[in-house]
Design a protein around this motif. Structure first.
Motif, mmCIF file in Angstrom:
data_model
loop_
_atom_site.group_PDB
_atom_site.id
_atom_site.type_symbol
_atom_site.label_atom_id
_atom_site.label_comp_id
_atom_site.label_asym_id
_atom_site.label_seq_id
_atom_site.Cartn_x
_atom_site.Cartn_y
_atom_site.Cartn_z
ATOM 1 N N GLY A 26 59.770 13.548 4.500
ATOM 2 C CA GLY A 26 58.525 13.120 4.468
ATOM 3 C C GLY A 26 58.379 13.068 3.273
ATOM 4 O O GLY A 26 56.395 12.762 3.020
ATOM 5 N N GLN A 27 58.709 12.253 2.033
ATOM 6 C CA GLN A 27 58.234 12.276 1.067
ATOM 7 C C GLN A 27 57.725 11.248 0.417
ATOM 8 O O GLN A 27 58.296 10.061 -0.264
ATOM 9 C CB GLN A 27 59.101 13.347 0.257
ATOM 10 C CG GLN A 27 59.641 14.564 0.154
ATOM 11 C CD GLN A 27 60.711 15.611 -0.475
ATOM 12 O OE1 GLN A 27 61.101 14.178 -0.799
ATOM 13 N NE2 GLN A 27 61.046 16.780 -0.626
ATOM 14 N N ASN A 28 56.176 10.878 0.254
ATOM 15 C CA ASN A 28 55.526 10.278 -0.163
ATOM 16 C C ASN A 28 54.174 10.099 -1.274
ATOM 17 O O ASN A 28 53.452 11.059 -0.626
ATOM 18 C CB ASN A 28 55.014 8.777 0.642
ATOM 19 C CG ASN A 28 56.072 8.511 1.750
ATOM 20 O OD1 ASN A 28 56.287 8.632 2.710
ATOM 21 N ND2 ASN A 28 56.786 7.313 1.195
ATOM 22 N N PHE A 29 54.586 10.306 -3.003
ATOM 23 C CA PHE A 29 53.765 11.148 -3.796
ATOM 24 C C PHE A 29 52.821 10.236 -4.223
ATOM 25 O O PHE A 29 52.987 9.159 -4.564
ATOM 26 C CB PHE A 29 54.980 11.361 -4.581
ATOM 27 C CG PHE A 29 55.674 12.627 -4.213
ATOM 28 C CD1 PHE A 29 56.263 13.632 -3.586
ATOM 29 C CD2 PHE A 29 56.984 13.041 -5.638
ATOM 30 C CE1 PHE A 29 56.863 14.441 -3.402
ATOM 31 C CE2 PHE A 29 57.921 13.747 -5.196
ATOM 32 C CZ PHE A 29 57.607 14.661 -4.154
ATOM 33 N N LEU A 30 51.337 10.851 -4.188
ATOM 34 C CA LEU A 30 50.677 10.113 -4.816
ATOM 35 C C LEU A 30 50.554 9.706 -6.097
ATOM 36 O O LEU A 30 50.073 10.330 -7.182
ATOM 37 C CB LEU A 30 48.826 11.048 -4.341
ATOM 38 C CG LEU A 30 48.865 10.530 -2.827
ATOM 39 C CD1 LEU A 30 48.075 11.216 -2.835
ATOM 40 C CD2 LEU A 30 47.781 8.812 -2.884
ATOM 41 N N ASN A 187 40.947 4.117 3.854
ATOM 42 C CA ASN A 187 42.409 4.163 4.185
ATOM 43 C C ASN A 187 42.988 3.814 2.802
ATOM 44 O O ASN A 187 41.872 3.317 1.283
ATOM 45 C CB ASN A 187 42.109 2.304 4.877
ATOM 46 C CG ASN A 187 41.093 2.813 5.835
ATOM 47 O OD1 ASN A 187 41.722 3.775 6.819
ATOM 48 N ND2 ASN A 187 40.934 1.164 6.383
ATOM 49 N N VAL A 188 44.152 4.147 2.562
ATOM 50 C CA VAL A 188 44.806 3.655 1.398
ATOM 51 C C VAL A 188 45.894 2.827 1.470
ATOM 52 O O VAL A 188 47.251 3.341 2.713
ATOM 53 C CB VAL A 188 45.173 5.297 1.395
ATOM 54 C CG1 VAL A 188 46.092 5.690 -0.125
ATOM 55 C CG2 VAL A 188 44.755 6.000 1.527
ATOM 56 N N PRO A 189 46.030 1.983 0.912
ATOM 57 C CA PRO A 189 47.952 1.692 1.103
ATOM 58 C C PRO A 189 48.743 1.352 0.614
ATOM 59 O O PRO A 189 48.777 2.798 -0.209
ATOM 60 C CB PRO A 189 46.961 0.107 0.092
ATOM 61 C CG PRO A 189 45.729 -0.274 -0.996
ATOM 62 C CD PRO A 189 45.434 1.164 -0.109
ATOM 63 N N PRO A 190 50.099 1.637 0.925
ATOM 64 C CA PRO A 190 51.663 1.986 0.525
ATOM 65 C C PRO A 190 51.615 1.974 -0.561
ATOM 66 O O PRO A 190 52.473 2.755 -1.016
ATOM 67 C CB PRO A 190 52.260 0.638 1.331
ATOM 68 C CG PRO A 190 51.779 0.700 2.472
ATOM 69 C CD PRO A 190 50.154 0.058 2.221
ATOM 70 N N ASN A 191 50.719 1.244 -1.870
ATOM 71 C CA ASN A 191 51.109 1.132 -3.137
ATOM 72 C C ASN A 191 50.851 2.026 -4.196
ATOM 73 O O ASN A 191 50.842 1.926 -5.073
ATOM 74 C CB ASN A 191 50.942 -0.574 -4.036
ATOM 75 C CG ASN A 191 49.048 -0.729 -4.152
ATOM 76 O OD1 ASN A 191 48.187 -0.059 -2.784
ATOM 77 N ND2 ASN A 191 48.692 -1.958 -3.991
ATOM 78 N N CYS A 192 49.693 2.718 -3.175
ATOM 79 C CA CYS A 192 49.621 4.075 -3.647
ATOM 80 C C CYS A 192 50.369 5.240 -3.641
ATOM 81 O O CYS A 192 50.069 6.320 -4.512
ATOM 82 C CB CYS A 192 48.001 4.666 -3.413
ATOM 83 S SG CYS A 192 46.930 3.202 -3.380
ATOM 84 N N PHE A 193 51.233 5.650 -3.298
ATOM 85 C CA PHE A 193 52.468 6.153 -3.159
ATOM 86 C C PHE A 193 53.814 6.011 -3.907
ATOM 87 O O PHE A 193 54.173 4.534 -3.607
ATOM 88 C CB PHE A 193 52.846 6.710 -1.322
ATOM 89 C CG PHE A 193 51.763 6.438 -0.738
ATOM 90 C CD1 PHE A 193 51.006 8.143 -0.867
ATOM 91 C CD2 PHE A 193 50.601 5.809 -0.476
ATOM 92 C CE1 PHE A 193 50.366 8.246 0.713
ATOM 93 C CE2 PHE A 193 49.451 6.075 0.311
ATOM 94 C CZ PHE A 193 49.800 8.022 0.701
ATOM 95 N N MET A 194 54.651 6.939 -4.227
ATOM 96 C CA MET A 194 56.244 6.923 -4.602
ATOM 97 C C MET A 194 56.853 7.077 -3.807
ATOM 98 O O MET A 194 56.962 8.225 -3.826
ATOM 99 C CB MET A 194 56.647 7.072 -6.099
ATOM 100 C CG MET A 194 56.832 6.557 -6.953
ATOM 101 S SD MET A 194 57.595 7.630 -8.562
ATOM 102 C CE MET A 194 56.182 5.762 -9.276
ATOM 103 N N PRO A 195 57.728 6.888 -3.471
ATOM 104 C CA PRO A 195 58.424 5.743 -2.737
ATOM 105 C C PRO A 195 57.348 4.973 -1.763
ATOM 106 O O PRO A 195 56.275 5.820 -1.061
ATOM 107 C CB PRO A 195 58.845 5.674 -1.850
ATOM 108 C CG PRO A 195 59.436 7.449 -1.510
ATOM 109 C CD PRO A 195 58.661 7.800 -2.515
ATOM 110 N N ARG A 196 56.859 3.988 -1.848
ATOM 111 C CA ARG A 196 55.652 3.549 -0.824
ATOM 112 C C ARG A 196 56.144 3.611 0.390
ATOM 113 O O ARG A 196 57.333 3.245 1.472
ATOM 114 C CB ARG A 196 55.608 1.362 -0.894
ATOM 115 C CG ARG A 196 54.973 1.165 -2.144
ATOM 116 C CD ARG A 196 55.498 0.030 -2.162
ATOM 117 N NE ARG A 196 54.418 -0.249 -3.718
ATOM 118 C CZ ARG A 196 54.778 -1.331 -4.105
ATOM 119 N NH1 ARG A 196 54.163 -2.601 -3.386
ATOM 120 N NH2 ARG A 196 54.095 -1.868 -5.189
ATOM 121 N N PRO A 197 55.231 3.890 1.704
ATOM 122 C CA PRO A 197 55.796 4.477 2.568
ATOM 123 C C PRO A 197 55.735 2.880 3.972
ATOM 124 O O PRO A 197 54.483 1.783 3.721
ATOM 125 C CB PRO A 197 54.754 5.573 3.578
ATOM 126 C CG PRO A 197 53.547 4.741 2.662
ATOM 127 C CD PRO A 197 54.254 4.957 1.492
#
Ligand code: SAM
Length: 286
Positions: A26-30, A187-197
């Motif tokens: 579950g690696q999605n880094f901020l 609420n936090v959208p997918p584009n705040c993470f790498m890779p996008r969830p």
């Protein structure tokens, strides 16, 4: 100074170590400093606090936590991240990284060792595949805890916060609300993470109740009742509890208890709040 938390630095670190993301963890880094600031503010971390971080990744939030807290322990399962964390956290003498599966860590022992048994704060951008076991494990064990501030899947945050009458209401809502007061921070959208969830996310703070909101003779039995009620969501409570493999309570007994509570015999479990489930559990135990 925290150096991570933006896409450029994150990419630079990942490239330096040739790191490959592992989906199974579950690696999605901020990669958004505003979100990081919000999490730290919501967790209300002060210079006396001991913080447990679950899944530090490359250490982005860990840097922020180390600057705000007295001491931080971060538990990371992926051994490929350990040399990276050694590097990104080298400036912080108040951080310990443990390479372990959080579900195998004796957190109560950690709180005793690091915080003299006083309540700890848990802060994390959680791996979504084990959100529920992590949170329920923390509440149901003997871990002294004051709050859990975590990033979870948005849908899960909604389920934790909601009450009767909503489609999201269920066993998780009741379990969380028995132990803590939930508050959705952002609420936090997918584009705040790498890779996008693939899903939306939310930061939720769960502040542990000092005193339980309801009294019940046997909380374990109440939760069995709750699970059985929501397993068969569309059935009436009397049918659901009668047909449940685990409980098999006679219909007449359920109807009698509901009558005593002033509720109709045809009511469904999803209409009951925590206090009503507690009362029902006590009546059915008699
Ligand atoms: N905190 C980092 C951030 O915000 O950028 C990373 C968050 S990422 C969503 C989840 C992290 O939890 C990953 O680093 C992953 O390797 C780690 N993880 C997954 N399962 C774990 C487990 N069972 N125990 C400890 N860490 C775990």
């Amino acid at each position: 100074m925290a150096t991570l938390g933006n896409p450029q630095e994150t990419i630079a670190v990942l490239q330096k170590y040739g790191f490959n993301f592992q989906k199974k963890f579950g690696q999605n880094f901020l990669i958004d400093t505003h979100v990081l600031d919000k999490i730290i503010a919501a967790a209300e971390i002060g210079p006396d606090d001991f913080v447990l971080e679950i899944g530090p990744g490359i250490g982005t939030m860990t840097q922020y936590l180390a600057e705000a807290a007295r001491e931080v322990t971060a538990v990371e399962i992926d051994r490929n991240l350990i040399p990276i964390l050694d590097d990104t956290l080298s400036e912080y003498s108040n951080v310990t990284v443990i390479n372990e599966d959080i579900l195998k860590v004796d957190i109560a022992a950690l709180a005793r060792e690091k915080n003299g048994g006083r309540p700890i704060k848990v802060v994390a951008n959680l791996p979504y595949y084990i959100t529920t076991p992590i949170i329920m494990g923390l509440f149901e064990s003997d871990v002294p805890l004051s709050s859990i501030t975590v990033m979870v899947q948005k849908e899960v945050a909604d389920r934790m916060q909601t009450g009767p009458g909503s489609k999201d209401y269920g066993a998780l809502s009741l379990a969380v609300q028995y132990y803590a007061k939930p508050y959705i921070v952002a609420n936090v959208p997918p584009n705040c993470f790498m890779p996008r969830p693939a899903v939306g996310s939310a930061v939720i703070r769960l502040t542990r109740h000092e005193k339980k909101p309801v009294e019940v003779k046997d909380a374990k039995f109440m939760f069995k009742l709750i699970r059985a009620s929501f397993n068969q969501r569309r059935k009436t409570l009397q049918n659901g509890l009668h047909n449940s493999g685990e409980l098999q309570i006679p219909k007449e007994k359920v109807v009698k208890a509901l009558e005593e509570m002033g509720l109709p015999a045809s009511i469904r479990g999803e209409k009951l709040d925590l206090a009503q489930f507690a009362r029902l559990a006590d009546l059915l135990m008699e």
